[in-house]
Motif scaffolding. Structure first.
Motif, mmCIF file in Angstrom:
data_model
loop_
_atom_site.group_PDB
_atom_site.id
_atom_site.type_symbol
_atom_site.label_atom_id
_atom_site.label_comp_id
_atom_site.label_asym_id
_atom_site.label_seq_id
_atom_site.Cartn_x
_atom_site.Cartn_y
_atom_site.Cartn_z
ATOM 1 N N ALA A 5 137.385 15.588 9.329
ATOM 2 C CA ALA A 5 136.239 15.334 8.612
ATOM 3 C C ALA A 5 135.656 16.580 7.910
ATOM 4 O O ALA A 5 134.976 16.707 7.098
ATOM 5 C CB ALA A 5 135.196 14.800 9.556
ATOM 6 N N ALA A 6 136.106 17.804 8.579
ATOM 7 C CA ALA A 6 135.657 19.194 7.722
ATOM 8 C C ALA A 6 136.822 19.928 7.083
ATOM 9 O O ALA A 6 136.649 21.099 7.283
ATOM 10 C CB ALA A 6 134.952 19.965 9.089
ATOM 11 N N ALA A 7 137.901 19.208 7.199
ATOM 12 C CA ALA A 7 139.194 19.807 6.693
ATOM 13 C C ALA A 7 138.791 20.626 5.184
ATOM 14 O O ALA A 7 139.349 21.717 5.163
ATOM 15 C CB ALA A 7 140.190 18.672 6.328
ATOM 16 N N SER A 8 137.911 19.878 4.305
ATOM 17 C CA SER A 8 137.595 20.606 3.105
ATOM 18 C C SER A 8 136.752 21.595 3.314
ATOM 19 O O SER A 8 137.087 22.697 2.555
ATOM 20 C CB SER A 8 136.758 19.180 2.208
ATOM 21 N N THR A 9 136.133 21.805 4.211
ATOM 22 C CA THR A 9 135.215 23.005 4.699
ATOM 23 C C THR A 9 136.271 24.162 5.068
ATOM 24 O O THR A 9 136.147 25.182 4.489
ATOM 25 C CB THR A 9 134.134 22.619 5.698
ATOM 26 N N SER A 20 145.925 16.282 5.023
ATOM 27 C CA SER A 20 146.920 15.113 5.388
ATOM 28 C C SER A 20 145.718 13.985 5.601
ATOM 29 O O SER A 20 144.629 14.213 5.983
ATOM 30 C CB SER A 20 147.596 15.267 6.553
ATOM 31 N N MET A 21 146.411 12.561 5.322
ATOM 32 C CA MET A 21 145.545 11.578 5.623
ATOM 33 C C MET A 21 144.919 11.373 7.005
ATOM 34 O O MET A 21 145.781 11.345 7.881
ATOM 35 C CB MET A 21 146.192 10.320 5.095
ATOM 36 N N PRO A 22 143.702 11.009 7.354
ATOM 37 C CA PRO A 22 143.304 11.019 8.757
ATOM 38 C C PRO A 22 143.883 9.746 9.374
ATOM 39 O O PRO A 22 143.926 8.670 8.747
ATOM 40 C CB PRO A 22 141.762 10.979 8.524
ATOM 41 N N ALA A 23 144.291 10.010 10.583
ATOM 42 C CA ALA A 23 144.913 8.844 11.359
ATOM 43 C C ALA A 23 143.722 7.929 12.104
ATOM 44 O O ALA A 23 142.747 8.720 12.217
ATOM 45 C CB ALA A 23 146.087 9.237 12.143
ATOM 46 N N TYR A 24 143.990 6.917 12.632
ATOM 47 C CA TYR A 24 143.194 5.935 13.275
ATOM 48 C C TYR A 24 142.489 6.944 14.424
ATOM 49 O O TYR A 24 141.371 6.770 14.583
ATOM 50 C CB TYR A 24 143.791 4.871 13.710
ATOM 51 N N HIS A 25 143.354 7.449 15.449
ATOM 52 C CA HIS A 25 142.940 8.217 16.512
ATOM 53 C C HIS A 25 142.030 9.354 16.245
ATOM 54 O O HIS A 25 141.102 9.407 16.892
ATOM 55 C CB HIS A 25 144.429 8.487 17.186
ATOM 56 N N ALA A 105 128.430 13.596 3.483
ATOM 57 C CA ALA A 105 129.494 13.490 4.158
ATOM 58 C C ALA A 105 129.323 12.961 5.657
ATOM 59 O O ALA A 105 130.072 11.899 5.977
ATOM 60 C CB ALA A 105 130.448 14.366 4.189
ATOM 61 N N HIS A 106 128.575 13.383 6.310
ATOM 62 C CA HIS A 106 128.428 12.799 7.617
ATOM 63 C C HIS A 106 127.864 11.532 7.709
ATOM 64 O O HIS A 106 128.200 10.533 8.527
ATOM 65 C CB HIS A 106 127.336 13.802 8.372
ATOM 66 N N THR A 107 126.985 11.151 6.908
ATOM 67 C CA THR A 107 126.394 9.673 6.746
ATOM 68 C C THR A 107 127.703 8.631 6.497
ATOM 69 O O THR A 107 127.577 7.699 6.901
ATOM 70 C CB THR A 107 125.254 9.812 5.565
ATOM 71 N N ASP A 108 128.184 9.272 5.318
ATOM 72 C CA ASP A 108 129.488 8.120 4.969
ATOM 73 C C ASP A 108 130.581 8.156 5.881
ATOM 74 O O ASP A 108 131.026 6.939 6.170
ATOM 75 C CB ASP A 108 130.171 8.542 3.752
ATOM 76 N N PHE A 109 130.978 9.100 6.678
ATOM 77 C CA PHE A 109 131.933 9.127 7.871
ATOM 78 C C PHE A 109 131.318 8.212 8.832
ATOM 79 O O PHE A 109 132.060 7.631 9.574
ATOM 80 C CB PHE A 109 132.344 10.477 8.067
ATOM 81 N N ASP A 181 140.004 7.867 1.657
ATOM 82 C CA ASP A 181 139.648 8.060 0.138
ATOM 83 C C ASP A 181 137.985 8.677 0.264
ATOM 84 O O ASP A 181 137.901 9.712 -0.576
ATOM 85 C CB ASP A 181 139.128 6.629 -0.368
ATOM 86 N N THR A 182 137.364 8.562 1.187
ATOM 87 C CA THR A 182 136.025 9.339 1.285
ATOM 88 C C THR A 182 136.298 10.895 1.531
ATOM 89 O O THR A 182 135.519 11.347 1.210
ATOM 90 C CB THR A 182 134.994 8.698 2.325
ATOM 91 N N ASP A 183 137.402 11.053 2.425
ATOM 92 C CA ASP A 183 137.531 12.427 3.092
ATOM 93 C C ASP A 183 138.081 13.285 1.530
ATOM 94 O O ASP A 183 137.666 14.284 1.301
ATOM 95 C CB ASP A 183 138.721 12.351 3.926
ATOM 96 N N THR A 184 138.932 12.361 0.677
ATOM 97 C CA THR A 184 139.171 13.067 -0.580
ATOM 98 C C THR A 184 138.168 13.298 -1.351
ATOM 99 O O THR A 184 138.170 14.460 -2.308
ATOM 100 C CB THR A 184 140.437 12.249 -1.284
ATOM 101 N N GLU A 185 137.283 12.468 -1.566
ATOM 102 C CA GLU A 185 136.077 12.617 -2.304
ATOM 103 C C GLU A 185 135.260 13.948 -1.896
ATOM 104 O O GLU A 185 134.666 14.471 -2.747
ATOM 105 C CB GLU A 185 135.149 11.455 -2.450
ATOM 106 N N VAL A 186 135.273 14.041 -0.581
ATOM 107 C CA VAL A 186 134.262 14.802 -0.094
ATOM 108 C C VAL A 186 135.007 16.405 -0.385
ATOM 109 O O VAL A 186 134.416 17.297 -0.919
ATOM 110 C CB VAL A 186 134.156 14.820 1.626
#
Length: 461
Positions: A5-9, A20-25, A105-109, A181-186
């Motif tokens: 969730a903070a990869a972009s930062t 990398s695409m975030p996994a379910y876990h 981003a926090h709200t969306d995630f 998709d949201t992670d990519t937008e962030v």
């Protein structure tokens, strides 16, 4: 430790090697409070920058407003100090925008994870089991002995269970993709928010005075750019580069193997920027390039080999910019270039070998601008250049011979400017290999049954 969730930062801080695409876990176990903590610190950064702006305005910038300092030095200092003051202001805008983006981003995630948790609970209520990796299966631990027997022997029952498992797996996968998709937008927003979008603010890579804290707006901006850079049927490629303040020098001594006597270079850069790109579609190719530079640089080199001797020296101080483009279709190409310079420069060069000779030199101080135009057809090309000068200068050069690519070339330039003047130039080249290649294409077209010479020429294009 920050997670997906903070990869972009992390990437903005240079601590991440890729996405990398975030996994379910990861989605279900990540501590999303790291985003709100980061947003609070960026808000704190904006407050500290405001304090520094006030101190700078009072103790540095304010000096130029005092009646005790006037003249050219005061005017020059005022311009530079004003640029720095605006950078303090832009830095606050950028910091607040980053804080807003992280909160959004926090709200969306958080919202998406709640939906994923709800989907998992509904799946469990429907008799499914969901693993820590997000894999859905039919939970047989709660079945009676009769239900277990039916599951093993009843094809219709098995088909019903299989459809239910696939349906719940598709829902889990859909929500995981929504998070990705949201992670990519962030990431897109955090990348764009730190780009200096105002090139008139006195810096090329400064803070973004037009930053804003809306993720969706940056996503819409990316879509518009993609639409502009990918016209229907055209393939686009391009890159940009920018740099700020920098200085350096280098020197090399004699190299007996290459015949180089030595070379030296030094530079003090205020900033530079360049961009280039191309569009291709079938036989059509469109190329463009632009660059700008401000600073001072100089170099000198010389060498003697079995093939000949050469020497070069140059110096420049000021600002320069240029742009050029070309259109090619089949064997025909047309190109144009424009450039402008303000400052002082001097160059001298000479050389000779068995393929030809070159002598030239120039000196100029002031401002100048001009352009070039040329055309190439099947390996035979001609070009014309002209330039206007405002300032004293002189230049002359002559080239006749074959270059490193075995292309025969004749070019000449002459210019003179006591105060106002200019320069004109002409060049003519013949590429034997390209001429033979074009003639071969034409012969192949005729040989393949084209009924007329005109149609053969068309097919070559």
């Amino acid at each position: 430790m920050l997670s997906w969730a903070a990869a972009s930062t992390r990437r903005q801080l240079g601590n991440d090697n890729g996405k990398s695409m975030p996994a379910y876990h990861e989605i279900m176990t990540t501590d999303l409070s790291a985003l709100t903590t980061a947003s609070e610190r960026w808000d704190g950064m904006a407050k500290e920058l405001h304090k520094q702006e006030s101190a700078y305005r009072r103790d540095v910038y304010g000096i130029t407003l005092s009646p005790g300092w006037s003249g050219l030095s005061a005017d020059a200092a005022s311009g530079r100090f004003d640029t720095t003051l605006k950078q303090f202001q832009a830095a606050q805008i950028e910091a607040k925008a980053l804080a807003s983006l992280l909160r959004e981003a926090h709200t969306d995630f958080t919202g998406l994870r709640k939906k994923l948790e709800s989907a998992r609970e509904d799946a469990v209520k429907a008799g499914m089991a969901v693993s820590e990796q997000g894999l859905v299966s039919y939970d047989t631990t709660k079945l009676s002995e009769g239900e277990r027997t039916a599951l093993h022997h009843d094809p219709d029952y098995q088909q019903t269970v299989g459809k239910a498992v696939a349906s719940w797996q598709a829902e889990i996968n859909r929500l995981v993709k929504a998070v990705s998709d949201t992670d990519t937008e962030v990431e897109n927003a955090l990348t764009r928010v730190v780009i200096d979008s105002d090139l008139s603010d006195g810096t090329l890579t400064g803070f973004n005075s037009q930053a804003h804290g809306n993720i969706k707006t940056y996503e819409d901006e990316a879509r518009r750019e993609a639409a502009r850079t990918k016209p229907d049927g055209w393939k686009s490629e391009g890159k940009t580069e920018t740099s700020g303040l920098g200085a350096g020098a280098s020197a090399e001594g004699p190299d007996i193997a290459s015949g180089k006597l030595g070379e030296a270079e030094a530079h003090a850069d205020l900033g530079s920027a360049s961009a280039e790109g191309s569009l291709t579609r079938g036989p059509w190719t469109l190329d463009g390039k632009a660059d700008a530079y401000a600073g001072a640089k100089g170099s000198a080199s010389g060498g003697i080999t079995r093939n000949g001797a050469e020497g070069d020296a140059s110096a420049f101080a000021g600002a320069a910019g240029s742009s050029e483009g070309s259109v090619n279709v089949g064997p025909l190409g047309v190109s144009a270039k424009a450039e402008a310079t303000a400052g002082a420069e001097a160059n001298a060069n000479t050389g000779g070998d068995k393929e030809g000779v070159h002598v030239g030199g120039n000196a100029f101080a002031g401002a100048k601008g001009g352009g070039e135009f040329g055309a190439d057809l099947g390996g035979v090309s001609a070009g014309f250049s002209s330039e206007g000068w405002a300032g004293p200068g002189a230049e002359a050069s002559l080239d006749l011979g074959k270059n490193n690519e075995d292309v025969w070339e004749f070019s000449t330039k002459v210019g003179l400017s006591p105060a106002l003047g200019g320069e004109v130039g002409f060049d003519f080249t013949v590429d034997p290999d390209k001429v033979v290649h074009t003639a071969g294409d034409l012969a192949d077209a005729v040989g393949h049954g084209v009924s007329s010479f005109g149609q053969a020429v068309t097919s070559v294009f």
